[in-house]
Design a protein around this motif. Structure first.
Motif, mmCIF file in Angstrom:
data_model
loop_
_atom_site.group_PDB
_atom_site.id
_atom_site.type_symbol
_atom_site.label_atom_id
_atom_site.label_comp_id
_atom_site.label_asym_id
_atom_site.label_seq_id
_atom_site.Cartn_x
_atom_site.Cartn_y
_atom_site.Cartn_z
ATOM 1 N N ALA A 60 48.534 0.461 51.765
ATOM 2 C CA ALA A 60 49.183 1.205 52.843
ATOM 3 C C ALA A 60 50.469 1.867 52.350
ATOM 4 C CB ALA A 60 49.484 0.271 54.016
ATOM 5 N N GLU A 61 51.239 1.127 51.564
ATOM 6 C CA GLU A 61 52.482 1.686 51.037
ATOM 7 C C GLU A 61 52.194 2.826 50.055
ATOM 8 O OE1 GLU A 61 56.770 0.154 49.218
ATOM 9 O OE2 GLU A 61 55.200 -1.293 49.756
ATOM 10 N N GLY A 62 51.121 2.693 49.294
ATOM 11 C CA GLY A 62 50.729 3.770 48.397
ATOM 12 C C GLY A 62 50.343 5.032 49.165
ATOM 13 N N LEU A 116 59.283 4.788 56.562
ATOM 14 C CA LEU A 116 60.568 4.412 55.970
ATOM 15 C C LEU A 116 61.102 3.134 56.610
ATOM 16 C CD1 LEU A 116 62.676 5.296 53.892
ATOM 17 C CD2 LEU A 116 63.746 6.695 55.665
ATOM 18 N N LEU A 117 60.847 2.962 57.903
ATOM 19 C CA LEU A 117 61.258 1.726 58.582
ATOM 20 C C LEU A 117 60.346 0.556 58.200
ATOM 21 C CD1 LEU A 117 61.959 3.201 62.141
ATOM 22 C CD2 LEU A 117 63.664 2.425 60.471
ATOM 23 N N LEU A 118 59.051 0.836 58.075
ATOM 24 C CA LEU A 118 58.088 -0.224 57.809
ATOM 25 C C LEU A 118 58.075 -0.649 56.349
ATOM 26 C CD1 LEU A 118 55.764 -2.003 58.885
ATOM 27 C CD2 LEU A 118 54.207 -0.078 58.451
ATOM 28 N N ALA A 121 62.630 -0.175 54.629
ATOM 29 C CA ALA A 121 63.682 -1.116 55.022
ATOM 30 C C ALA A 121 63.604 -2.443 54.267
ATOM 31 C CB ALA A 121 63.647 -1.341 56.536
ATOM 32 N N PRO A 122 62.407 -3.034 54.067
ATOM 33 C CA PRO A 122 62.362 -4.279 53.281
ATOM 34 C C PRO A 122 62.815 -4.096 51.834
ATOM 35 C CG PRO A 122 60.348 -4.013 54.573
ATOM 36 C CD PRO A 122 61.093 -2.722 54.655
ATOM 37 N N ALA A 128 67.832 2.492 54.117
ATOM 38 C CA ALA A 128 66.588 3.087 54.584
ATOM 39 C C ALA A 128 66.660 3.391 56.074
ATOM 40 C CB ALA A 128 65.414 2.149 54.286
ATOM 41 N N VAL A 129 67.289 2.494 56.829
ATOM 42 C CA VAL A 129 67.429 2.702 58.274
ATOM 43 C C VAL A 129 68.303 3.926 58.548
ATOM 44 C CG1 VAL A 129 68.266 1.699 60.436
ATOM 45 C CG2 VAL A 129 67.084 0.253 58.760
#
Length: 385
Positions: A60-62, A116-118, A121-122, A128-129
């Protein structure tokens, strides 16, 4: 055939349907941003499926990273068109169909902000926020501009009729409610209490700028279908767009309701409790309404398939509406102790992934050959009045 001949043939294949590579820029139109909408919503839903294998988060991140690249490429191509061919680019304002796709630009950007939030942020924390907050403000401004400017063009410069109407009319309107979802996700993460409250209130305002208007368009669309039957096969996928504002509207209420503690922190505890309850019931009702439109979209698609369904960029309409409805289902499943909702959400995301693979593959092949680079506003003047 020798290796040299093979290499020569391979070099001749890309963009074979175009007179020159410059035509990619000259023929580039905003409907390409629908690909960023579909890719973005798949990345967001895939990362939130309960019970999914751990590797799906990385996938998903990719996809989110791929989506950023696609959006940047498309933005550069479309900006280049305005620089290199400004006169031809302006013709889109009078085109009754292609101008609707301006709404795809902020909606595609919203999926990047949500990612960017999902995902961001981690990794990068509050930076990022803060980046998401800046991009959301840009996205909200573009959404409002589309929601006002495109209907104004419809009223004053373009020719429309009930018989030629399709659900594409929804695209510039729905952008505001997509931005509203982002506001609900962003607000609880902001450090400043004043920013949190302002963003939440702006989210409700954006929702109100979109959903009532979209529901009105859907009523007219129902009348159009009854009076004039289904749209032509080239617009077959547009029937799925009706699901978009309903799924996004439901998701928006559920997300904004989840941010209701912000109201309590501002001294509005009674309003916060009411908002959470009203948003849950309202989101559930909209979600259930969406079941009807989804069933109708499936049935009409099956009917089109009997006569053959030629591929075009409009096929991306099969992805984003289904994706936002899946996201709303995931949110409901997290709020209501009903296992069937989780199973249904998993099924929707699996269907979305399969459709994305099909549409992305066909799009890549069509782009390689140059067949998908065609601006209808250059082939015709559009019906202006």
């Amino acid at each position: 055939m020798t290796g040299v001949a093979l290499a020569s043939a391979f070099r001749l294949r890309p963009l074979a349907a175009l007179a020159s590579p410059r035509e990619v820029i000259r023929q580039f139109t905003p409907n390409w941003f629908a690909a960023t909408m579909g890719t973005g919503i798949l990345s967001l839903t895939l990362a939130q499926v309960p019970g999914a294998p751990a590797w799906t988060r990385g996938l998903a991140e990719g996809l989110w990273g791929l989506n950023i690249g696609l959006f940047g490429l498309f933005a550069a191509l479309y900006a280049a068109r305005w620089v290199m061919f400004p006169g031809e680019a302006r013709r889109i304002f009078g085109h009754a169909l292609m101008s609707m796709y301006f709404g795809c630009i902020p909606m595609g950007l919203a999926t990047i902000v949500n990612g960017l939030l999902l995902f961001g942020a981690p990794r990068w924390g509050q930076a990022a926020v803060e980046g998401a907050q800046l991009l959301w403000r840009v996205d909200a401004g573009l959404s409002v501009a589309c929601g006002l400017a495109v209907p104004f063009l419809m009223f004053t410069r373009q020719g429309h009729s009930l018989e030629k109407m399709t659900a594409v009319w929804l695209l510039p309107i729905v952008a505001c409610e997509v931005a509203a979802v982002t506001a609900g996700l962003l607000a609880p993460r902001l450090a400043d209490p004043a920013d949190r409250l302002q963003t939440l209130v702006a989210g409700y305002a954006l929702w109100a700028l979109s959903v009532p208007m979209a529901l009105g368009v859907l009523a007219i669309l129902f009348l159009r279908m009854v009076a004039h039957s289904l749209p032509p096969v080239a617009m077959a996928a547009s029937n799925w767009l009706a699901l978009g504002p309903i799924g996004t509207g439901a998701l928006g209420l559920l997300v904004l309701g989840g941010a209701s503690p912000i109201l309590a922190g501002a001294g509005l505890a009674d309003v916060a409790g009411a908002a959470r309850g009203v948003d849950l019931i309202g989101g559930l009702l909209l979600w259930a309404y969406g079941l009807w439109w989804m069933a109708m979209a499936v049935m009409t698609t099956l009917r089109y398939l009997k006569g053959g369904l030629p591929f075009n960029l409009g096929w991306w309409a099969y992805t984003f509406p289904l994706g936002v409805f899946a996201a709303a289902t995931l949110r409901l499943a997290a709020l209501l102790p009903i296992p069937a909702l989780t199973g249904f959400a998993q099924l929707l995301v699996a269907a979305l992934a399969a459709i994305w693979v099909l549409v992305a593959g066909r799009t890549l092949a069509g782009a390689w050959r140059g067949e998908l680079f065609s601006a209808p506003c250059l082939a015709e003047d559009g019906v202006a009045r």
